[in-house]
Design an enzyme around this catalytic site. Structure first.
Site, PDB file in Angstrom:
ATOM      1  CE1 TYR A 167      -4.043  -1.870  -0.039  1.00 36.47           C
ATOM      2  CE2 TYR A 167      -3.117  -3.117   1.796  1.00 36.47           C
ATOM      3  CZ  TYR A 167      -4.082  -2.963   0.812  1.00 36.47           C
ATOM      4  OH  TYR A 167      -5.073  -3.894   0.676  1.00 36.47           O
ATOM      5  NE  ARG A 224       0.543  -6.614   8.955  1.00 35.15           N
ATOM      6  CZ  ARG A 224      -0.583  -6.961   8.367  1.00 35.15           C
ATOM      7  NH1 ARG A 224      -1.655  -6.182   8.443  1.00 35.15           N
ATOM      8  NH2 ARG A 224      -0.664  -8.100   7.711  1.00 35.15           N
TER       9      ARG A 224
END
Ligand code: FAD
Ligand code: NAP
Ligand code: SF4
Length: 684
Positions: A169, A217
């Site tokens: 992402y 993350r």
């Protein structure tokens, strides 16, 4: 009480707050996040999991702004009204004794919408849209939006946020040369490229204060060419700690990676060693992830000192009481996630609400209610395949007296063949779960009992559920009775010895599975046991030391003990009907073993020479006749409903409920069979 999971169930002190155990329910998009009118469903979904005892949960991804949305109007956290609405979720979770973080996910070029932005003007292979490159000011704006989304999450009552820095992402797109071609301060050397997440986390920490969880993350293994090197991952992890993160969670593989990361054929805990290598580089807690689906696996990983926490996402969809059952030494009662992706990820990628193949209540907690039956009835369920098992156990849970009849010597129906396929060993777990439920619920199980109309009439049941399943379809082909011809049950049930060259007719799920079965040496590893992580890494090209850009390595060629042809009549892509998130893995695995796959096939005849076919080209312009000189032809040409018993009962005026394959064989899968069995029994 002593526990077999002392490490997994040990509290984790975060300084300003304590997690009651080491289980993190990882972020999963369910589809309930996207529309405000589903907020009560989302609240119940999380509340049930909090009641189930999980230490910390993370929501599906919420974009910090409009351009970062995953799809048009998808979940976003950018105003106080939305944040206020989320107090329902956080209130329900806190009341149930749980803790919850909101994941902040900016999709970048992975957005499925025309306004997407990224580090550079690039197009991801998994989105039809090309991203616009952000200006230097535009990057600042994205950081501002991440920070205000975190403040809004705090206002909404969340215990923290998770900053999504992996899976390819937006943030990942800045980190890698592959997608970051910028020449300003956000591009160039890695030290520049890594500034984006550092800035996000440090400014976020400043804004939310010290007593708010920030999980980062971290993409520890990109699994794409031009991905980060191990040294870069470590450098970033240390900087993120310094910037103020509370926990580092592991991220594995970009979505566009051609290495599977979570499908069922990935061995359990297949990436725990990546986290283990990182562990010790920082002082804050580190969480590991991917294909951990039992308390035993989680405990082993923590006991081996590979991480401080274990993230499990789909296993908590499959069983909301996962942790509670582990705490109470009832782990044999856990409904284990089989990593099929069929009702969770495959739904999300088709913009459908997620659920779970083995637990159709997942994300339907307010709709599929299993209340105590107002009148206890005597219920007969005929057939102990997935549909009958779901119906019998649901009816018994509701208080009915259930007799479950099965013609075979064991429960499971077709799952007994599915479990034999290399890479589908998890299917054993579903059978273990139902076996245990039958015991606990005191279901009157009658194996080796082929039910006929007399059995049912004599015993006088109040309700009869017919779950007699399917029988394989025999296609009309000249020479179909030739001794070369086998059915898939001959291969998977009757253990017929199969020759060196095989033509498989029908390229649906079963055709693929039978081909997979036939391309493996039966003796390579014991049936029911997953392949080792080392072997799997070699097969898929993962560097065993996780070194090099993206952690990739050369794939080891795989030999097959026999030559396989896999065919279909359609001219469309072979395997096009397989699961969105798993079909490519099946195709790739067979291709890697030199299976010849083709469509546009008409089957002319079968004789001593082999299988005679005519192959029409994709454009339909040309036809080629071929003879496949094979030892065997295996039929995987779909199935038909097996429902004689139901028809006889109907003729005799006896009403019954028809479920699973017996009801409809077309497009049948275990997801439908289990859901229908559960729904029918929920209404009895
Ligand atoms: P069945 O599983 O066919 O069960 C019917 C049961 O009824 C049988 O046990 C039969 O013995 C019993 N029975 C029949 N007549 C009587 C009678 N008169 N009296 C008593 N008992 C009777 N699905 C997926 O979703 N995902 C997968 O990955 C997957 N992989 C598969 C792999 C293989 C190799 C195969 C063969 C199937 C796979 N499937 C998969 C399909 C899935 O297993 C079926 O959709 C599912 O089993 C259908 O459930 P059912 O209960 O309707 O029927
Ligand atoms: P299927 O997916 O319907 O496939 C049947 C195959 O047979 C198709 O390739 C079809 O393709 C061919 N076929 C149909 N009629 C034929 C005929 N008369 N002559 C020759 N070929 C014919 O069914 P399945 O493989 O039996 O699987 C059953 C169900 O189990 C599936 O719905 C699937 O969802 C489920 N399953 C899932 C998985 C998984 O991994 N998710 C694995 C196994 C099974 P053409 O018509 O083009 O020839
Ligand atoms: Fe696991 Fe399959 Fe359920 Fe998804 S649908 S949670 S992968 S069992």
């Amino acid at each position: 009480m002593t526990t077999p999971y002392p490490n997994l169930l040990k509290p984790l002190d975060l300084g300003f707050t304590e997690l009651k155990n080491r289980v993190l329910m990882g972020s999963m998009h369910t589809g309930l996040e996207d529309r405000f009118w589903n907020i009560h469903k989302l609240s119940r979904y999380f509340a049930e999991r909090a009641e189930g005892g999980v230490g910390l949960m993370v929501t599906g991804g919420f974009s910090p702004n409009f351009v970062g949305q995953l799809s048009p109007l998808a979940s976003t956290m950018n105003n106080r009204a939305t944040a206020f609405l989320h107090r329902q979720v956080t209130g329900a979770v806190h009341e149930a004794g749980g803790k919850i973080c909101m994941q902040l996910l900016h999709a970048g070029r992975y957005g499925y919408q025309p306004f997407i932005v990224s580090a550079s003007a690039t197009k991801a292979p998994i989105s039809p849209f090309k991203a616009r490159a952000l200006s230097t000011k535009g990057v600042d704006k994205q950081i501002d939006d991440f920070v205000s989304a975190a403040k809004l999450a705090k206002f909404a009552g969340y215990d923290g946020v998770e900053v999504m820095g992996s899976e390819g992402y937006f943030i990942n797109q800045f980190l890698c040369e592959r997608t970051n071609k910028r020449t300003d301060k956000w591009g160039g050397p890695f030290e520049n490229r890594m500034q984006l997440p550092i800035e996000i986390v440090s400014r976020m920490r400043e804004a939310v204060g010290p007593e708010f969880i920030i999980i980062y993350r971290l993409s520890m293994l990109d699994l794409v060419e031009g991905g980060q090197t191990w040294d870069q991952v470590v450098m970033l992890g240390k900087a993120i700690e310094k910037a103020g993160a509370t926990i580092i969670n592991t991220g594995i593989g970009w979505h566009e990676a051609r290495v599977p990361t979570i499908v069922t054929s990935v061995p359990r805990g297949g990436f725990a060693d990546v986290t283990a290598k990182f562990y010790g580089e920082v002082d804050i807690p580190v969480c590991t992830t991917n294909r951990i689906n039992t308390p035993e696996k989680g405990e082993d990983i923590l006991a081996a000192g590979k991480a401080d926490m274990v993230s499990m996402a789909r296993p908590l969809l499959a069983d909301s009481e996962f942790v509670r059952k582990a705490e109470q030494n009832r782990s044999d009662e856990i409904n284990t996630c089989i990593a099929c992706n069929q009702a969770c990820l495959d739904h999300v990628f088709k913009a459908k609400r997620a659920s779970c193949l083995v637990n159709p209540r997942a994300c339907h907690e307010t709709e599929l209610l299993l209340t105590v039956a107002p009148v206890q009835k005597r219920v007969a369920v005929v057939g102990a395949g997935p549909a009958g098992l779901a119906a019998a156990t649901t009816a018994a849970k509701r208080g009915h007296h259930v007799s479950l009849f099965e013609a075979d010597g064991d429960i499971g129906g077709q799952f007994n063949y599915a479990k034999r396929i290399p890479g589908k060993e998890e299917f054993y777990e579903t059978l273990r779960y139902y076996r245990r439920q039958i015991e606990i619920l005191d279901i009157d199980l009658r194996l080796n009992t082929r039910v006929d109309i007399d059995t049912l009439s004599i015993e006088g049941f109040d309700e009869v559920v017919i779950a007699t399943g399917v029988k394989p379809r025999t296609p009309q082909i000249d020479g179909i009775d030739h001794p070369k011809v086998l059915g898939y049950l001959d291969v998977l049930r009757n253990n017929v010895e199969v020759g060196q060259s095989v033509a498989v007719i029908g390229a649906g799920g079963i055709g693929f599975d039978v081909s997979e079965f036939l391309t493996h040496d039966a003796g390579r590893h014991p049936e029911g046991e997953q392949i080792s992580v080392e072997h799997w890494q070699q097969e898929w090209g993962v560097n065993s030391e996780f070194e090099g850009p993206g952690g990739l390595a050369e794939r080891l060629p795989m030999s097959s003990p026999r030559k396989i042809y896999l065919m279909q009549r359609k001219t469309s892509k072979v395997g096009g009907g397989l699961g969105k998130t798993s079909g490519w893995v099946h195709r790739n695995s067979l291709k890697h073993r030199d299976v010849e796959m083709f469509g546009g096939c008409s089957y002319d005849r079968i004789d001593d020479e082999g299988l005679h076919i005519t192959v029409t080209s994709k454009d339909g312009e040309s036809k080629e006749k071929r003879v496949l000189a094979v030892d065997h032809v295996v039929l995987c040409a779909g199935q038909e409903s097996f429902r004689e018993l139901h028809d006889q009962l109907a003729q005799a005026g006896i009403q019954s409920h028809l479920i699973g394959g017996a009801d409809l064989a077309e497009e049948l899968d275990a997801k439908r069979a289990i859901r229908q069995g559960t729904e029918v029994a929920a209404a009895l």
